[in-house]
Design a protein around this motif. Structure first.
Motif, PDB file in Angstrom:
ATOM      1  N   HIS A  97     -83.082  27.341 -74.171  1.00 52.10           N
ATOM      2  CA  HIS A  97     -83.196  28.601 -73.413  1.00 52.10           C
ATOM      3  C   HIS A  97     -84.444  29.372 -73.845  1.00 52.10           C
ATOM      4  O   HIS A  97     -85.176  29.918 -73.003  1.00 52.10           O
ATOM      5  CB  HIS A  97     -81.953  29.465 -73.640  1.00 52.10           C
ATOM      6  CG  HIS A  97     -80.727  28.976 -72.938  1.00 52.10           C
ATOM      7  ND1 HIS A  97     -80.560  29.058 -71.577  1.00 52.10           N
ATOM      8  CD2 HIS A  97     -79.587  28.404 -73.418  1.00 52.10           C
ATOM      9  CE1 HIS A  97     -79.377  28.559 -71.234  1.00 52.10           C
ATOM     10  NE2 HIS A  97     -78.773  28.153 -72.346  1.00 52.10           N
ATOM     11  N   ASN A  98     -84.693  29.425 -75.145  1.00 49.73           N
ATOM     12  CA  ASN A  98     -85.847  30.169 -75.646  1.00 49.73           C
ATOM     13  C   ASN A  98     -87.156  29.561 -75.146  1.00 49.73           C
ATOM     14  O   ASN A  98     -88.049  30.271 -74.662  1.00 49.73           O
ATOM     15  CB  ASN A  98     -85.833  30.188 -77.173  1.00 49.73           C
ATOM     16  CG  ASN A  98     -87.000  30.956 -77.758  1.00 49.73           C
ATOM     17  OD1 ASN A  98     -87.106  32.171 -77.615  1.00 49.73           O
ATOM     18  ND2 ASN A  98     -87.897  30.255 -78.418  1.00 49.73           N
ATOM     19  N   ASN A  99     -87.282  28.236 -75.255  1.00 49.22           N
ATOM     20  CA  ASN A  99     -88.517  27.584 -74.825  1.00 49.22           C
ATOM     21  C   ASN A  99     -88.734  27.691 -73.324  1.00 49.22           C
ATOM     22  O   ASN A  99     -89.868  27.854 -72.860  1.00 49.22           O
ATOM     23  CB  ASN A  99     -88.506  26.115 -75.254  1.00 49.22           C
ATOM     24  CG  ASN A  99     -88.743  25.941 -76.731  1.00 49.22           C
ATOM     25  OD1 ASN A  99     -88.696  26.908 -77.500  1.00 49.22           O
ATOM     26  ND2 ASN A  99     -88.994  24.721 -77.155  1.00 49.22           N
ATOM     27  N   LEU A 100     -87.634  27.614 -72.566  1.00 42.32           N
ATOM     28  CA  LEU A 100     -87.740  27.814 -71.118  1.00 42.32           C
ATOM     29  C   LEU A 100     -88.202  29.235 -70.821  1.00 42.32           C
ATOM     30  O   LEU A 100     -89.044  29.464 -69.945  1.00 42.32           O
ATOM     31  CB  LEU A 100     -86.391  27.534 -70.450  1.00 42.32           C
ATOM     32  CG  LEU A 100     -86.339  27.635 -68.930  1.00 42.32           C
ATOM     33  CD1 LEU A 100     -87.328  26.667 -68.277  1.00 42.32           C
ATOM     34  CD2 LEU A 100     -84.917  27.364 -68.429  1.00 42.32           C
ATOM     35  N   GLY A 101     -87.693  30.188 -71.592  1.00 44.12           N
ATOM     36  CA  GLY A 101     -88.106  31.576 -71.425  1.00 44.12           C
ATOM     37  C   GLY A 101     -89.586  31.771 -71.690  1.00 44.12           C
ATOM     38  O   GLY A 101     -90.265  32.547 -70.990  1.00 44.12           O
ATOM     39  N   ASN A 108     -95.495  34.502 -65.796  1.00 43.76           N
ATOM     40  CA  ASN A 108     -95.286  35.869 -65.303  1.00 43.76           C
ATOM     41  C   ASN A 108     -93.998  36.005 -64.485  1.00 43.76           C
ATOM     42  O   ASN A 108     -93.874  36.925 -63.664  1.00 43.76           O
ATOM     43  CB  ASN A 108     -96.493  36.348 -64.489  1.00 43.76           C
ATOM     44  CG  ASN A 108     -96.623  37.857 -64.498  1.00 43.76           C
ATOM     45  OD1 ASN A 108     -96.327  38.512 -65.505  1.00 43.76           O
ATOM     46  ND2 ASN A 108     -97.054  38.435 -63.393  1.00 43.76           N
ATOM     47  N   ASN A 109     -93.050  35.119 -64.722  1.00 38.90           N
ATOM     48  CA  ASN A 109     -91.720  35.223 -64.119  1.00 38.90           C
ATOM     49  C   ASN A 109     -90.837  35.959 -65.133  1.00 38.90           C
ATOM     50  O   ASN A 109     -90.013  35.360 -65.820  1.00 38.90           O
ATOM     51  CB  ASN A 109     -91.184  33.830 -63.796  1.00 38.90           C
ATOM     52  CG  ASN A 109     -89.909  33.867 -62.979  1.00 38.90           C
ATOM     53  OD1 ASN A 109     -89.321  34.935 -62.769  1.00 38.90           O
ATOM     54  ND2 ASN A 109     -89.477  32.707 -62.514  1.00 38.90           N
ATOM     55  N   ILE A 110     -91.051  37.267 -65.213  1.00 37.41           N
ATOM     56  CA  ILE A 110     -90.531  38.037 -66.345  1.00 37.41           C
ATOM     57  C   ILE A 110     -89.012  38.140 -66.328  1.00 37.41           C
ATOM     58  O   ILE A 110     -88.362  38.004 -67.372  1.00 37.41           O
ATOM     59  CB  ILE A 110     -91.160  39.448 -66.379  1.00 37.41           C
ATOM     60  CG1 ILE A 110     -92.695  39.356 -66.317  1.00 37.41           C
ATOM     61  CG2 ILE A 110     -90.728  40.191 -67.637  1.00 37.41           C
ATOM     62  CD1 ILE A 110     -93.320  38.538 -67.421  1.00 37.41           C
ATOM     63  N   GLU A 111     -88.430  38.375 -65.171  1.00 38.52           N
ATOM     64  CA  GLU A 111     -86.972  38.535 -65.109  1.00 38.52           C
ATOM     65  C   GLU A 111     -86.258  37.240 -65.508  1.00 38.52           C
ATOM     66  O   GLU A 111     -85.240  37.279 -66.203  1.00 38.52           O
ATOM     67  CB  GLU A 111     -86.562  38.993 -63.717  1.00 38.52           C
ATOM     68  CG  GLU A 111     -87.011  40.422 -63.411  1.00 38.52           C
ATOM     69  CD  GLU A 111     -86.528  40.918 -62.067  1.00 38.52           C
ATOM     70  OE1 GLU A 111     -85.858  40.141 -61.351  1.00 38.52           O
ATOM     71  OE2 GLU A 111     -86.821  42.083 -61.729  1.00 38.52           O
ATOM     72  N   ALA A 112     -86.810  36.104 -65.094  1.00 36.95           N
ATOM     73  CA  ALA A 112     -86.224  34.817 -65.505  1.00 36.95           C
ATOM     74  C   ALA A 112     -86.388  34.616 -67.006  1.00 36.95           C
ATOM     75  O   ALA A 112     -85.496  34.078 -67.669  1.00 36.95           O
ATOM     76  CB  ALA A 112     -86.878  33.676 -64.733  1.00 36.95           C
ATOM     77  N   ALA A 113     -87.517  35.060 -67.544  1.00 34.08           N
ATOM     78  CA  ALA A 113     -87.745  34.952 -68.987  1.00 34.08           C
ATOM     79  C   ALA A 113     -86.714  35.771 -69.753  1.00 34.08           C
ATOM     80  O   ALA A 113     -86.136  35.291 -70.740  1.00 34.08           O
ATOM     81  CB  ALA A 113     -89.158  35.423 -69.334  1.00 34.08           C
ATOM     82  N   LYS A 115     -83.741  36.635 -68.851  1.00 33.87           N
ATOM     83  CA  LYS A 115     -82.432  35.978 -68.757  1.00 33.87           C
ATOM     84  C   LYS A 115     -82.334  34.811 -69.741  1.00 33.87           C
ATOM     85  O   LYS A 115     -81.312  34.633 -70.419  1.00 33.87           O
ATOM     86  CB  LYS A 115     -82.209  35.483 -67.325  1.00 33.87           C
ATOM     87  CG  LYS A 115     -80.835  34.876 -67.087  1.00 33.87           C
ATOM     88  CD  LYS A 115     -80.647  34.502 -65.624  1.00 33.87           C
ATOM     89  CE  LYS A 115     -79.265  33.892 -65.389  1.00 33.87           C
ATOM     90  NZ  LYS A 115     -79.096  33.501 -63.958  1.00 33.87           N
ATOM     91  N   SER A 116     -83.417  34.022 -69.844  1.00 32.06           N
ATOM     92  CA  SER A 116     -83.403  32.874 -70.756  1.00 32.06           C
ATOM     93  C   SER A 116     -83.288  33.321 -72.213  1.00 32.06           C
ATOM     94  O   SER A 116     -82.520  32.747 -72.990  1.00 32.06           O
ATOM     95  CB  SER A 116     -84.678  32.044 -70.565  1.00 32.06           C
ATOM     96  OG  SER A 116     -84.670  31.381 -69.327  1.00 32.06           O
ATOM     97  N   LEU A 134     -88.006  38.258 -76.336  1.00 30.88           N
ATOM     98  CA  LEU A 134     -87.361  39.192 -75.420  1.00 30.88           C
ATOM     99  C   LEU A 134     -88.096  40.527 -75.431  1.00 30.88           C
ATOM    100  O   LEU A 134     -88.301  41.155 -74.380  1.00 30.88           O
ATOM    101  CB  LEU A 134     -85.890  39.382 -75.807  1.00 30.88           C
ATOM    102  CG  LEU A 134     -85.079  40.365 -74.956  1.00 30.88           C
ATOM    103  CD1 LEU A 134     -85.100  39.977 -73.485  1.00 30.88           C
ATOM    104  CD2 LEU A 134     -83.643  40.451 -75.468  1.00 30.88           C
ATOM    105  N   GLY A 135     -88.511  40.962 -76.619  1.00 32.34           N
ATOM    106  CA  GLY A 135     -89.298  42.190 -76.715  1.00 32.34           C
ATOM    107  C   GLY A 135     -90.578  42.109 -75.899  1.00 32.34           C
ATOM    108  O   GLY A 135     -90.938  43.057 -75.188  1.00 32.34           O
ATOM    109  N   SER A 136     -91.264  40.976 -75.963  1.00 36.49           N
ATOM    110  CA  SER A 136     -92.503  40.793 -75.203  1.00 36.49           C
ATOM    111  C   SER A 136     -92.234  40.852 -73.698  1.00 36.49           C
ATOM    112  O   SER A 136     -93.016  41.445 -72.945  1.00 36.49           O
ATOM    113  CB  SER A 136     -93.147  39.453 -75.566  1.00 36.49           C
ATOM    114  OG  SER A 136     -93.555  39.439 -76.913  1.00 36.49           O
TER     115      SER A 136
END
Length: 212
Positions: A97-101, A108-113, A115-116, A134-136
């Motif tokens: 999940h983290n690496n996908l994020g 620049n798909n921030i909302e998906a990031a 969530k991941s 997540l902070g970034s």
């Protein structure tokens, strides 16, 4: 044991002998792929991970390792697809999940990031890197106070996390806390004296004396 002690070439030699006797053992191909990945032989790593998955369709670890290999050579679409396969095989897989994020964040798909990273933390609440990431992502969404809490959480888990300290410094600049920004840049440099970007950012905020 050889793999754990970083004796990758010797591990490959033994694994390839074992594969001749056990050609349908998915674990052997996964370990062999991991060795090639560590040695920088990414095409061979990818080939072995694919062979492991061909034998065991829901082999989450090999699917994850395949994603890492693709990410190393910046084939991000293939990497994302592999991480998604790993998550489908084993949803409780925080590093996937983290690496996908990270890929979503770079695209620049921030909302998906977001969530991941939240899924990563749901499965591993002490995952400092995921808090930092997540902070970034939240900073990109201009949710500055919430982002600040994520960086602070990452640092509370790992006080020597130079990147999180640096990121917190940048955020403190954004929300007009220059003293806090300077403090965090300096802490990042205490951890990593070769952190060039932290020196650059510190130079923007700190008034240096002649002997500094």
């Amino acid at each position: 044991g050889l793999y754990s002690s970083s004796q990758y070439s010797q591990t490959i030699k033994i694994i390839e002998e074992l594969i001749r006797d056990f050609p349908n053992e998915h674990l052997l191909f996964n370990i062999c792929g991991a060795c090639y990945s560590e040695l920088g032989s990414i095409p061979l790593a990818i080939d072995n991970f694919k062979r492991a998955i061909l034998i065991k369709k829901d082999y989450a670890e090999a699917q994850y390792n395949l994603g890492v290999a693709y990410q190393k050579i910046e084939q991000l679409e293939n990497a994302a697809a592999s991480y998604n396969q790993a998550i489908n095989s084993k949803h409780a897989y925080p590093t996937a999940h983290n690496n996908l994020g990270i890929i979503f964040l770079n695209q620049n798909n921030i909302e998906a990031a977001v969530k991941s990273f939240e899924w990563a933390l749901a499965y591993q609440p002490n995952y400092a890197e995921a808090y930092n990431n997540l902070g970034s992502a939240l900073q990109e969404l201009k949710q500055f106070e919430t982002a600040k809490k994520q960086f602070e959480k990452a640092i509370s888990i790992n006080s020597n996390y130079a990147q999180a300290l640096h990121n917190l410094g940048i955020l403190c600049e954004i929300i007009n806390l220059p003293k806090d920004a300077i403090s965090n840049y300096e802490k990042a440099l205490e951890v990593n004296p070769n952190f060039a970007e932290a020196y650059r950012n510190l130079s923007k905020d700190k008034k240096f004396k002649s002997k500094d």
